[in-house]
Design an enzyme around this catalytic site. Sequence first.
Site, PDB file in Angstrom:
ATOM      1  N   ASP A  45       0.812  -1.215   0.000  1.00  0.00           N
ATOM      2  CA  ASP A  45       0.000   0.000   0.000  1.00  0.00           C
ATOM      3  C   ASP A  45       0.848   1.268   0.000  1.00  0.00           C
ATOM      4  O   ASP A  45       2.061   1.231   0.182  1.00  0.00           O
ATOM      5  CB  ASP A  45      -0.972   0.003   1.193  1.00  0.00           C
ATOM      6  CG  ASP A  45      -0.318  -0.491   2.488  1.00  0.00           C
ATOM      7  OD1 ASP A  45       0.920  -0.478   2.576  1.00  0.00           O
ATOM      8  OD2 ASP A  45      -1.054  -0.900   3.397  1.00  0.00           O
ATOM      9  N   ASN A  57      -7.278  -2.292  14.408  1.00  0.00           N
ATOM     10  CA  ASN A  57      -8.668  -2.621  14.058  1.00  0.00           C
ATOM     11  C   ASN A  57      -8.760  -3.894  13.206  1.00  0.00           C
ATOM     12  O   ASN A  57      -9.796  -4.180  12.637  1.00  0.00           O
ATOM     13  CB  ASN A  57      -9.315  -1.446  13.317  1.00  0.00           C
ATOM     14  CG  ASN A  57      -8.614  -1.117  12.004  1.00  0.00           C
ATOM     15  OD1 ASN A  57      -7.634  -1.779  11.632  1.00  0.00           O
ATOM     16  ND2 ASN A  57      -9.096  -0.117  11.296  1.00  0.00           N
ATOM     17  N   GLU A 113      -9.675  -1.928   5.424  1.00  0.00           N
ATOM     18  CA  GLU A 113     -10.278  -1.551   6.695  1.00  0.00           C
ATOM     19  C   GLU A 113     -11.534  -2.387   6.968  1.00  0.00           C
ATOM     20  O   GLU A 113     -12.079  -3.016   6.051  1.00  0.00           O
ATOM     21  CB  GLU A 113     -10.645  -0.058   6.656  1.00  0.00           C
ATOM     22  CG  GLU A 113      -9.460   0.875   6.395  1.00  0.00           C
ATOM     23  CD  GLU A 113      -8.562   1.081   7.620  1.00  0.00           C
ATOM     24  OE1 GLU A 113      -8.442   0.161   8.458  1.00  0.00           O
ATOM     25  OE2 GLU A 113      -7.975   2.167   7.734  1.00  0.00           O
TER      26      GLU A 113
HETATM   27  C1  F6R Z   1       1.539  -1.295   6.040  1.00  0.00           C
HETATM   28  C2  F6R Z   1       0.239  -1.947   6.169  1.00  0.00           C
HETATM   29  C3  F6R Z   1      -0.540  -1.880   7.429  1.00  0.00           C
HETATM   30  C4  F6R Z   1       0.319  -2.067   8.675  1.00  0.00           C
HETATM   31  C5  F6R Z   1      -0.522  -1.948   9.931  1.00  0.00           C
HETATM   32  C6  F6R Z   1       0.329  -2.034  11.190  1.00  0.00           C
HETATM   33  O1  F6R Z   1       2.075  -1.510   4.755  1.00  0.00           O
HETATM   34  O2  F6R Z   1      -0.207  -2.520   5.234  1.00  0.00           O
HETATM   35  O3  F6R Z   1      -1.544  -2.866   7.409  1.00  0.00           O
HETATM   36  O4  F6R Z   1       0.935  -3.324   8.619  1.00  0.00           O
HETATM   37  O5  F6R Z   1      -1.199  -0.727   9.937  1.00  0.00           O
HETATM   38  O6  F6R Z   1       1.160  -0.918  11.251  1.00  0.00           O
HETATM   39  P1  F6R Z   1       2.322  -0.801  12.322  1.00  0.00           P
HETATM   40  O7  F6R Z   1       3.318  -1.851  11.996  1.00  0.00           O
HETATM   41  O8  F6R Z   1       2.895   0.579  12.135  1.00  0.00           O
HETATM   42  O9  F6R Z   1       1.682  -1.000  13.647  1.00  0.00           O
END
Ligand code: F6R
Length: 251
Positions: free
Chosen positions: A74, A142, A149
């Site tokens: 992403d 979440n 999401e």
């Molecule tokens: C990032 C992604 C997100 C993160 C998730 C956890 O490329 O796809 O799904 O893996 O938001 O983020 P952190 O590791 O910062 O807690």
Amino acid sequence: MKKTYKGMTIYVMDDYEQMSEKAASFIVAQVMIKPESVLGLATGSTPEGMYKSLVQRYKAHDVDFSETTTFNLDEYYPIEAANEQSYYSYMYRNFFDHVNVPKDRIHIPDGQAEDVEAFCASYDAAINEEIIDLQILGIGNNGHIGFNEPDIRFETGTHRVTLDEETIEANARFFQSVDEVPKEALSMGIRNIMHSKKIVLIANGKGKAQAVHEMIFGDVTPQLPASILQLHNDVTVILDQEAASEIINKL
Ligand code: F6R
């Protein structure tokens, strides 16, 4: 500790360093077995230690990325690649600037795409053509994976996403203020993630414990996007003690 539950292999490691080393080992093994592997990569704070370990192992000549192809999950939208908070900058800063993945085989969603639909279709087509051998995932508080999401349709491919308030707040720690966090992103869809041959999800810290619990023990539901992983046939989950705190007594 290593356990298998609902077909998922779950490692509970002592701490963040061990979690990171273990995840890096999966990538090293994958590239050793198949040098031309297609790797699906994640950003965020969770995989920083994994990238650090991979860079060290590359410098020690333990791994060679010269034949690999990568696809990132992403990117914020809109954001300039040069912005230091872009996932493009993150990936070069933490990984690509230090290893030998060929630059023309690196794919990161284009946070400046003018025709978003055409861009998403082309990213989707490229992933489908290559087929990801090993996809690395983090998990949101979440339960999101990529930027899929809660309430995402499971069959979605690469798409434009409106970020949840919870995600914007969680990611505000990387920006000067919450208002600077982009409100949208481009993300691989659940369909792309599920199409990967192998998935390794990593999580650390107390804040992830509930989402990890629901991912493994909850129903498969779009409200907790990571729960879909229960239906994939090759998923490894690597946790530190805190992220495993809600599941440890149930395995
Ligand atoms: C990032 C992604 C997100 C993160 C998730 C956890 O490329 O796809 O799904 O893996 O938001 O983020 P952190 O590791 O910062 O807690």
